[in-house]
Design an enzyme around this catalytic site. Structure first.
Site, mmCIF file in Angstrom:
data_model
loop_
_atom_site.group_PDB
_atom_site.id
_atom_site.type_symbol
_atom_site.label_atom_id
_atom_site.label_comp_id
_atom_site.label_asym_id
_atom_site.label_seq_id
_atom_site.Cartn_x
_atom_site.Cartn_y
_atom_site.Cartn_z
ATOM 1 N N ASP A 72 19.159 -26.699 13.480
ATOM 2 C CA ASP A 72 18.354 -27.092 14.317
ATOM 3 C C ASP A 72 19.113 -28.269 15.177
ATOM 4 O OD1 ASP A 72 16.180 -29.583 12.805
ATOM 5 O OD2 ASP A 72 18.439 -29.114 12.525
ATOM 6 N N TYR A 74 20.710 -31.248 17.334
ATOM 7 C CA TYR A 74 21.136 -32.525 16.851
ATOM 8 C C TYR A 74 19.773 -33.699 17.197
ATOM 9 C CZ TYR A 74 25.994 -31.221 16.832
ATOM 10 O OH TYR A 74 27.264 -30.613 16.425
ATOM 11 N N PHE A 85 25.890 -26.757 17.809
ATOM 12 C CA PHE A 85 27.032 -27.558 17.446
ATOM 13 C C PHE A 85 27.630 -28.061 18.604
ATOM 14 C CE2 PHE A 85 27.057 -24.066 14.133
ATOM 15 C CZ PHE A 85 27.172 -24.925 12.924
ATOM 16 N N HIS A 199 28.884 -24.527 5.401
ATOM 17 C CA HIS A 199 28.808 -25.194 6.591
ATOM 18 C C HIS A 199 29.715 -26.101 6.944
ATOM 19 C CE1 HIS A 199 26.401 -27.623 9.692
ATOM 20 N NE2 HIS A 199 25.978 -26.428 9.554
#
Length: 256
Positions: A72, A74, A85, A199
């Protein structure tokens, strides 16, 4: 006045891909829940509503070659852009605001010979056909995952499944368990290349049987190189992951 959320916010090529989704109970649920949130908290949601579908605007359906799935947006003010990202180029690479995920992505790129990211803005990837798609497209400021249950998953699952079916030879970069939960939708597609790892954020980057970076950042998972090799094999343009190996003036490299 709060933003009026509707299917018209979604670019028409992606609306067509979603087909009859907009006649479903799931769409009505998402639309209702999101409108309630926007009316209750018009300035406390990120990204701003006009950027919820920024990834789809910057990467038209016909251009998609690579998909990177995030979780989701930031949730800190000033970071979310509507691209998984990505953060504004104005955030210094050596600041505490600069996310660990991007720092580790930059390390992987450097280890693979592409050089460091000069900043965290990934608009250039999106414009080249890298779909930077989060699986929830909104979040409350300061509350990670707070909109995960609003109904975004129904829209994103339909989009991922239909995209995988419609476009052959896509590269899917699945970093972490959440992205990998979409595997059944992707594996049903036409000749995808699926690259999996942990991740890239924080300590988790090293901690699975498929680490994003080897411990001590001695080696990368190789995903960026493997992506370009696959694209070239299928007569598609490789991605320019780092447009210049030199950081912008006044900014330090991420991989010292």
């Amino acid at each position: 006045m709060s933003h009026l959320f509707s299917k018209d916010d979604i670019p028409i090529d992606w609306r067509e891909l979603l087909g009859d989704y907009f006649e479903s109970a799931e769409w009505i649920q998402l639309k209702t829940h999101l409108q309630e949130e926007l009316e209750r908290n018009p300035t406390g949601i990120r990204p701003e509503p006009q950027n919820f579908f920024k990834a789809l605007e910057l990467t038209p359906l016909h251009k998609v070659r690579v998909v990177i799935l995030g979780q989701d947006p930031y949730h800190s003010p000033g970071l979310a852009q509507g691209l998984a990202f990505s953060i504004p180029a104005t955030i210094p690479t050596n600041s505490r605001e600069f996310p660990s995920s991007l720092r580790n992505i930059s390390k992987a790129l450097a280890l693979e010979g592409f050089g460091n990211l000069a900043h965290g803005d990934l608009h250039d990837w999106a414009k080249q056909g890298v779909l930077l798609l989060n699986t929830a497209l909104s979040v409350k400021i300061g509350q990670a995952g707070s909109h995960a249950n609003l109904g975004w998953s129904s829209l994103i699952n339909r989009l991922i499944g239909n995209l995988a079916q419609q476009k052959p030879h896509l590269v899917w970069l699945l970093w972490g368990g959440h992205a990998q939960s979409k595997l059944p939708l992707i594996e049903a597609g036409k000749d995808p290349l699926i690259l999996k790892s942990s991740h890239p954020s924080g300590l988790g980057v090293y901690k699975t049987s498929q680490p994003f970076l080897e411990p001590g950042a001695k080696a990368s998972c190789g995903h960026f190189t493997k992506t370009n090799d696959w694209l070239k094999q299928h007569y598609l343009e490789p991605i320019v992951w780092v447009s210049s190996k030199q950081p912008r003036p006044g900014q330090s490299a991420l991989f010292d």
